[in-house]
Design a protein around this motif. Sequence first.
Motif, PDB file in Angstrom:
ATOM      1  N   ARG A  51       2.164   1.903  -3.370  1.00 45.43           N
ATOM      2  CA  ARG A  51       1.151   2.407  -4.305  1.00 45.43           C
ATOM      3  C   ARG A  51       0.898   3.905  -4.093  1.00 45.43           C
ATOM      4  O   ARG A  51       0.863   4.678  -5.045  1.00 45.43           O
ATOM      5  CB  ARG A  51      -0.174   1.644  -4.122  1.00 45.43           C
ATOM      6  CG  ARG A  51      -0.182   0.271  -4.778  1.00 45.43           C
ATOM      7  CD  ARG A  51      -1.604  -0.244  -5.013  1.00 45.43           C
ATOM      8  NE  ARG A  51      -2.437  -0.232  -3.813  1.00 45.43           N
ATOM      9  CZ  ARG A  51      -2.387  -1.134  -2.823  1.00 45.43           C
ATOM     10  NH1 ARG A  51      -1.528  -2.139  -2.881  1.00 45.43           N
ATOM     11  NH2 ARG A  51      -3.194  -1.056  -1.790  1.00 45.43           N
ATOM     12  N   ILE A  52       0.748   4.309  -2.841  1.00 48.28           N
ATOM     13  CA  ILE A  52       0.433   5.732  -2.619  1.00 48.28           C
ATOM     14  C   ILE A  52       1.652   6.621  -2.858  1.00 48.28           C
ATOM     15  O   ILE A  52       1.523   7.805  -3.144  1.00 48.28           O
ATOM     16  CB  ILE A  52      -0.163   5.983  -1.215  1.00 48.28           C
ATOM     17  CG1 ILE A  52       0.839   5.627  -0.112  1.00 48.28           C
ATOM     18  CG2 ILE A  52      -1.464   5.193  -1.046  1.00 48.28           C
ATOM     19  CD1 ILE A  52       0.348   5.990   1.287  1.00 48.28           C
ATOM     20  N   ALA A  53       2.840   6.032  -2.773  1.00 49.57           N
ATOM     21  CA  ALA A  53       4.053   6.819  -3.027  1.00 49.57           C
ATOM     22  C   ALA A  53       4.021   7.409  -4.432  1.00 49.57           C
ATOM     23  O   ALA A  53       4.559   8.501  -4.675  1.00 49.57           O
ATOM     24  CB  ALA A  53       5.302   5.956  -2.836  1.00 49.57           C
TER      25      ALA A  53
ATOM     26  N   ASP B 213       1.673   8.728  -5.795  1.00 52.93           N
ATOM     27  CA  ASP B 213       0.924   9.986  -5.740  1.00 52.93           C
ATOM     28  C   ASP B 213       1.524  10.969  -4.729  1.00 52.93           C
ATOM     29  O   ASP B 213       0.835  11.846  -4.222  1.00 52.93           O
ATOM     30  CB  ASP B 213      -0.539   9.698  -5.364  1.00 52.93           C
ATOM     31  CG  ASP B 213      -1.322   9.108  -6.533  1.00 52.93           C
ATOM     32  OD1 ASP B 213      -1.115   9.584  -7.672  1.00 52.93           O
ATOM     33  OD2 ASP B 213      -2.114   8.176  -6.299  1.00 52.93           O
TER      34      ASP B 213
ATOM     35  N   TYR C 287       0.838  -1.212   0.000  1.00 56.54           N
ATOM     36  CA  TYR C 287       0.000   0.000   0.000  1.00 56.54           C
ATOM     37  C   TYR C 287       0.871   1.258   0.000  1.00 56.54           C
ATOM     38  O   TYR C 287       0.634   2.204  -0.759  1.00 56.54           O
ATOM     39  CB  TYR C 287      -0.928  -0.038   1.219  1.00 56.54           C
ATOM     40  CG  TYR C 287      -1.724   1.223   1.427  1.00 56.54           C
ATOM     41  CD1 TYR C 287      -2.770   1.570   0.547  1.00 56.54           C
ATOM     42  CD2 TYR C 287      -1.450   2.071   2.482  1.00 56.54           C
ATOM     43  CE1 TYR C 287      -3.498   2.732   0.742  1.00 56.54           C
ATOM     44  CE2 TYR C 287      -2.174   3.228   2.691  1.00 56.54           C
ATOM     45  CZ  TYR C 287      -3.198   3.557   1.818  1.00 56.54           C
ATOM     46  OH  TYR C 287      -3.926   4.712   2.015  1.00 56.54           O
TER      47      TYR C 287
ATOM     48  N   MET D 218       2.407  10.483  -1.686  1.00 57.77           N
ATOM     49  CA  MET D 218       1.804  10.381  -0.362  1.00 57.77           C
ATOM     50  C   MET D 218       2.563   9.331   0.454  1.00 57.77           C
ATOM     51  O   MET D 218       3.158   8.412  -0.103  1.00 57.77           O
ATOM     52  CB  MET D 218       0.320  10.023  -0.469  1.00 57.77           C
ATOM     53  CG  MET D 218      -0.485  11.083  -1.240  1.00 57.77           C
ATOM     54  SD  MET D 218      -2.282  10.948  -1.020  1.00 57.77           S
ATOM     55  CE  MET D 218      -2.607   9.380  -1.806  1.00 57.77           C
TER      56      MET D 218
END
Lengths: 351, 351, 351, 351
Positions: free
Chosen positions: C17-19, C21, C14, C23
């Motif tokens: 994945r957000i990295a 964006d 997770y 985040m």
Amino acid sequence: MEAEPERTPEREAYYERIAADSMAPLWEVLRGLVTKEPVVREVPAVWHYQAIRSAIMEAGAVISAAEAERRVLVLENPALRGLSRITMSLFAGLQLILPGEVARSHRHAASALRFIIEGEGAYTAVDGEKTVMSEGDFVITPPWTWHDHGNESSEPMVWLDGLDLPLVNFLNTSFMEPYPEERQPLARPPGDSLARFGQGILPDGYKSKGKCSPVFNYPYARTREALETMRKTAEWDPCHGLKVRYVNPLDGDYAMPTMGTFLQLLPAGFAALPYRSTDGAIFVCVEGRGRTHVGDEVLEWGPRDIFVVPSWSWYRHEPAADAVLFSFSDRPVQEKLALWREQRGNSSARA
Amino acid sequence: MEAEPERTPEREAYYERIAADSMAPLWEVLRGLVTKEPVVREVPAVWHYQAIRSAIMEAGAVISAAEAERRVLVLENPALRGLSRITMSLFAGLQLILPGEVARSHRHAASALRFIIEGEGAYTAVDGEKTVMSEGDFVITPPWTWHDHGNESSEPMVWLDGLDLPLVNFLNTSFMEPYPEERQPLARPPGDSLARFGQGILPDGYKSKGKCSPVFNYPYARTREALETMRKTAEWDPCHGLKVRYVNPLDGDYAMPTMGTFLQLLPAGFAALPYRSTDGAIFVCVEGRGRTHVGDEVLEWGPRDIFVVPSWSWYRHEPAADAVLFSFSDRPVQEKLALWREQRGNSSARA
Amino acid sequence: MEAEPERTPEREAYYERIAADSMAPLWEVLRGLVTKEPVVREVPAVWHYQAIRSAIMEAGAVISAAEAERRVLVLENPALRGLSRITMSLFAGLQLILPGEVARSHRHAASALRFIIEGEGAYTAVDGEKTVMSEGDFVITPPWTWHDHGNESSEPMVWLDGLDLPLVNFLNTSFMEPYPEERQPLARPPGDSLARFGQGILPDGYKSKGKCSPVFNYPYARTREALETMRKTAEWDPCHGLKVRYVNPLDGDYAMPTMGTFLQLLPAGFAALPYRSTDGAIFVCVEGRGRTHVGDEVLEWGPRDIFVVPSWSWYRHEPAADAVLFSFSDRPVQEKLALWREQRGNSSARA
Amino acid sequence: MEAEPERTPEREAYYERIAADSMAPLWEVLRGLVTKEPVVREVPAVWHYQAIRSAIMEAGAVISAAEAERRVLVLENPALRGLSRITMSLFAGLQLILPGEVARSHRHAASALRFIIEGEGAYTAVDGEKTVMSEGDFVITPPWTWHDHGNESSEPMVWLDGLDLPLVNFLNTSFMEPYPEERQPLARPPGDSLARFGQGILPDGYKSKGKCSPVFNYPYARTREALETMRKTAEWDPCHGLKVRYVNPLDGDYAMPTMGTFLQLLPAGFAALPYRSTDGAIFVCVEGRGRTHVGDEVLEWGPRDIFVVPSWSWYRHEPAADAVLFSFSDRPVQEKLALWREQRGNSSARA
């Protein structure tokens, strides 16, 4: 400062000689000049609105707003008759404006507050903005701003005018100028100043031009609702109940530099403790009934009544029902000059 | 505000009826209450020290410092006789203290300034610290601080007392208390407050207790030397020459909250332009000679002379030699209340 | 904030994945980001002047003032090597200027202080005024004012430069501009600013252009004498002895908005109690000898030595003789932002 | 500052020798340390809410609020990855709180703002008072006040967290303390602080304990309505449209001492002129759509999108419809330290 110095013939002769040079012996007047406590000339007084309303309305027949410039009945402190003041430093009067009338535009160095006593729908225009007024509203005309009043409703309107005129005149700072026309032009819609300055925000980069609040109208409905929310927390000042002061959003100081304005809620049955301070205050009852003990006197009050508590007099409020009082005084002046004193009493104190 | 409203029998009758309720028609007094310009009662005046010195010294024979509490000759404005004031808001007097005398300790709400006129070596003790005074020194007794004076030199000493007494009394804020003994005990060596607060530093963590400067004595030697350094830059104000104000090191405000104090250098031959402001000022000539035109009057002055320029009067200084003038006024009060105005004239203006 | 959240493969996936964006999970870094106490990187350190003097003087042979623009040896905190700073927010360096040299005129957004370590007679020119400097003088160059230095004496001169450069760069507010010529023209005689602003008076009507003191030079002789007068009253702070801060006469605030500067007197044998605060401080010994315990370390110091006490470290001074310490820190920044904390220890505390 | 000084073997050797004493040559780093303009590391970036919403919601499955302490996705500036910040001095993150969850009570020295992005009915409790939040509300947790969050609604709630953490850590002033229980006790009804401090009045005698606004929640409905009233006057700033800042009613300063917060209305078709300032800003689109040109980049935005404009970058807004933007930056810090600069461009400027 014990005994008065003796007056001998030699001394009298000396006093006369130096009088020719505009000099006088301090020791002859010292005790009256530098007093142990304030020597206050104003006295407690109350104006019952029911009793004086017909006199106010009669003024409308006696003189027109146009001829009077401002059709105001001065509330003169009984001990200061002829001096056009309600306390030593402050002026108070009741202004009547009839349907269709206009009180023409002018400006002056004195600050003015309006506290709406009766009526609905008249306006004050200040600095290009019209403010429609309702009972209990607190409206400001800052120093040296053009202002005119008008009544576009179908009922007479009466408000309390509070001004710092005695102070302004004492300091030799009075200026007045009439506006070339009856009304100033309007540049902003009603509510602009409240939106701009009175909602927790300020226009980015705004620079104040004076020391007065840019919010012209502090509507009663809003302040009253705030008091009702606050009272749930049940923190009561032993002398004042729940008392708030109107503030200038630009700096958190009083809304006006020379007159402090306050609203307070006294719940039914509240037994206030005695209190005194060096600022004499003018109170208006907005809601409720009650009495205020001032020294040995008792002032009874109900809606729209106005009463004055002199400087440094012990007083205590005794509301008979939930009561709301508006008040104003020269406390900001005294605080700015580091001269203000207050004292809180206990239940055995005099007032 | 044009013509006065006509007084008709009907109106007179009405005025009488409302008078019973402590009310009065504003329109009958409006023009005198809200004036276009200040209506100033004080007038220009000068006290020539040579002419009054013998009267001052005679006071020493007329009464003792102990009996007088303060042996002071009040300088009364010729238009305000009997009111113990030099302008509407300020008191000025000349205090004499003879060798060996003590003016006993007390404190009051009023602020006092001393400006040393003649003599050397007497002291003022303020708040536990003794300050030995010389000619031209500006010495402060802040509100509500114990203070006593004494003369341990062999010569009489005379200084100018300036107090805000009329203002303090107008505002109902007078308090006074005698100290239980003739002199207060001393807790600090002379010079402590000047070292602690007047040298570009402050004790870390120091919290002020009031709004008055903690520096009790602004020695003339120091201020005079600063003026002499500054004049090399040759920046002259067209109305005031080189004018500085004494400041409170804690905030850069005036040294006292109710009275502004100033020193100014006017070089020989300087032709000041006319000026007026709403604060009436009291001047003391420290050095030099000259004259000041106030309206149509001319006040001649030399060392130790004292003169007063009324509020809102055009005036201009005309030094005959390098001159140094000390002055004080209620300008800080007017500025704090946003009431102060000034106006600068050109060479064709009246004064 | 108890245990660290477990890192599971699902969570890692997770986070990846957000990295994409930009985040990231706060909970993975929270403990290091919102710490219970400050995590301070700077460490205690001392520079003994005798040991480094030859290196400083050697700099004069290594490079000219003209080529270097400013011939300064940066004092780098041992834990912050390569970052050109002595604490996280402050720069300190030793500047050498040889007889006849000029460090050419420029201006920058950063504020600079000079504290004179060795030599006599070099000058700093600021804003059109030359200030001749002596040992112990505290000299300011306010932000964005032209300044150049020169040595017209026959001896090398060394001073400590203190700047807020790391803070200014952290906030993205660095600006610099060279003056078109080597030296700025002079408009005022030496001593003008001290006379104008540093003697208890201010020019009437003066408006400040910034937040920095207009007094460029706080001469050591004057401050030192003030300390000597003050010590007679024998009021000693248990941690700091007799400590004063240099102030801006315009408002009583610190002399500079980003750096607080202090001078303190510690009498021989004074056993200071432990103290810590969130501002790391740089000290210079001006007179005397002693040691300062910082946590478990002991810093020995004598005249001209420089030492640093990190933020939030317990320390206590132990003077072996009457000692005078100059110091500076970013305390004004922390106070203006309501972030500053201090703590006073008792004799059993660690440092 | 012209050419870099040449690096010779002799100089290198010297640098190595002085390195042993924690000293370094300023002239080798001067150009990078005292730069002509800010050297800004952060870059422009936008987070489109629609694109990241699923990632935010997924966090609810990845970790519980209880385990995470605060379930926040940090918005990391693409040029500052791993540093947990959106600009050099500020932190921003998106916090998710699910129905029934509580984020437990703690307090820290850092100031926090919440700007509600999605959802209705969750609360923040601050200092004994619960504030129920709606989209667009701006909510404050002042430094060192206990605060916890909870969601008593049936929908997830997402808000933007803005904190001054990088600044607080840079200054070594971080403190944190967990509350002994999950939730703090409530002492006041919802709305108390808004009634007490946010309606043009203040409790008489109230003394502030810090520098942060006592109004915890500035409801969007109220601010939005004020903007709508103000727009009637049609005074548009050429760069910002109609821009207001949230203020502390106690002093008119920013609502928080370290972060300035703003709301602005850009009418459809408004062609803003370019602008830059030294404070990098984080924007949230509350209503409308448009684009912002930052240097050569174009950031497109619609409701709930978040974008960052770096310090000292030229930018101009181009709303495609009536748009409302919330923004925050460290401008109060820069202003308090007299470091803030801004520049307004004309239509030919770059952004």
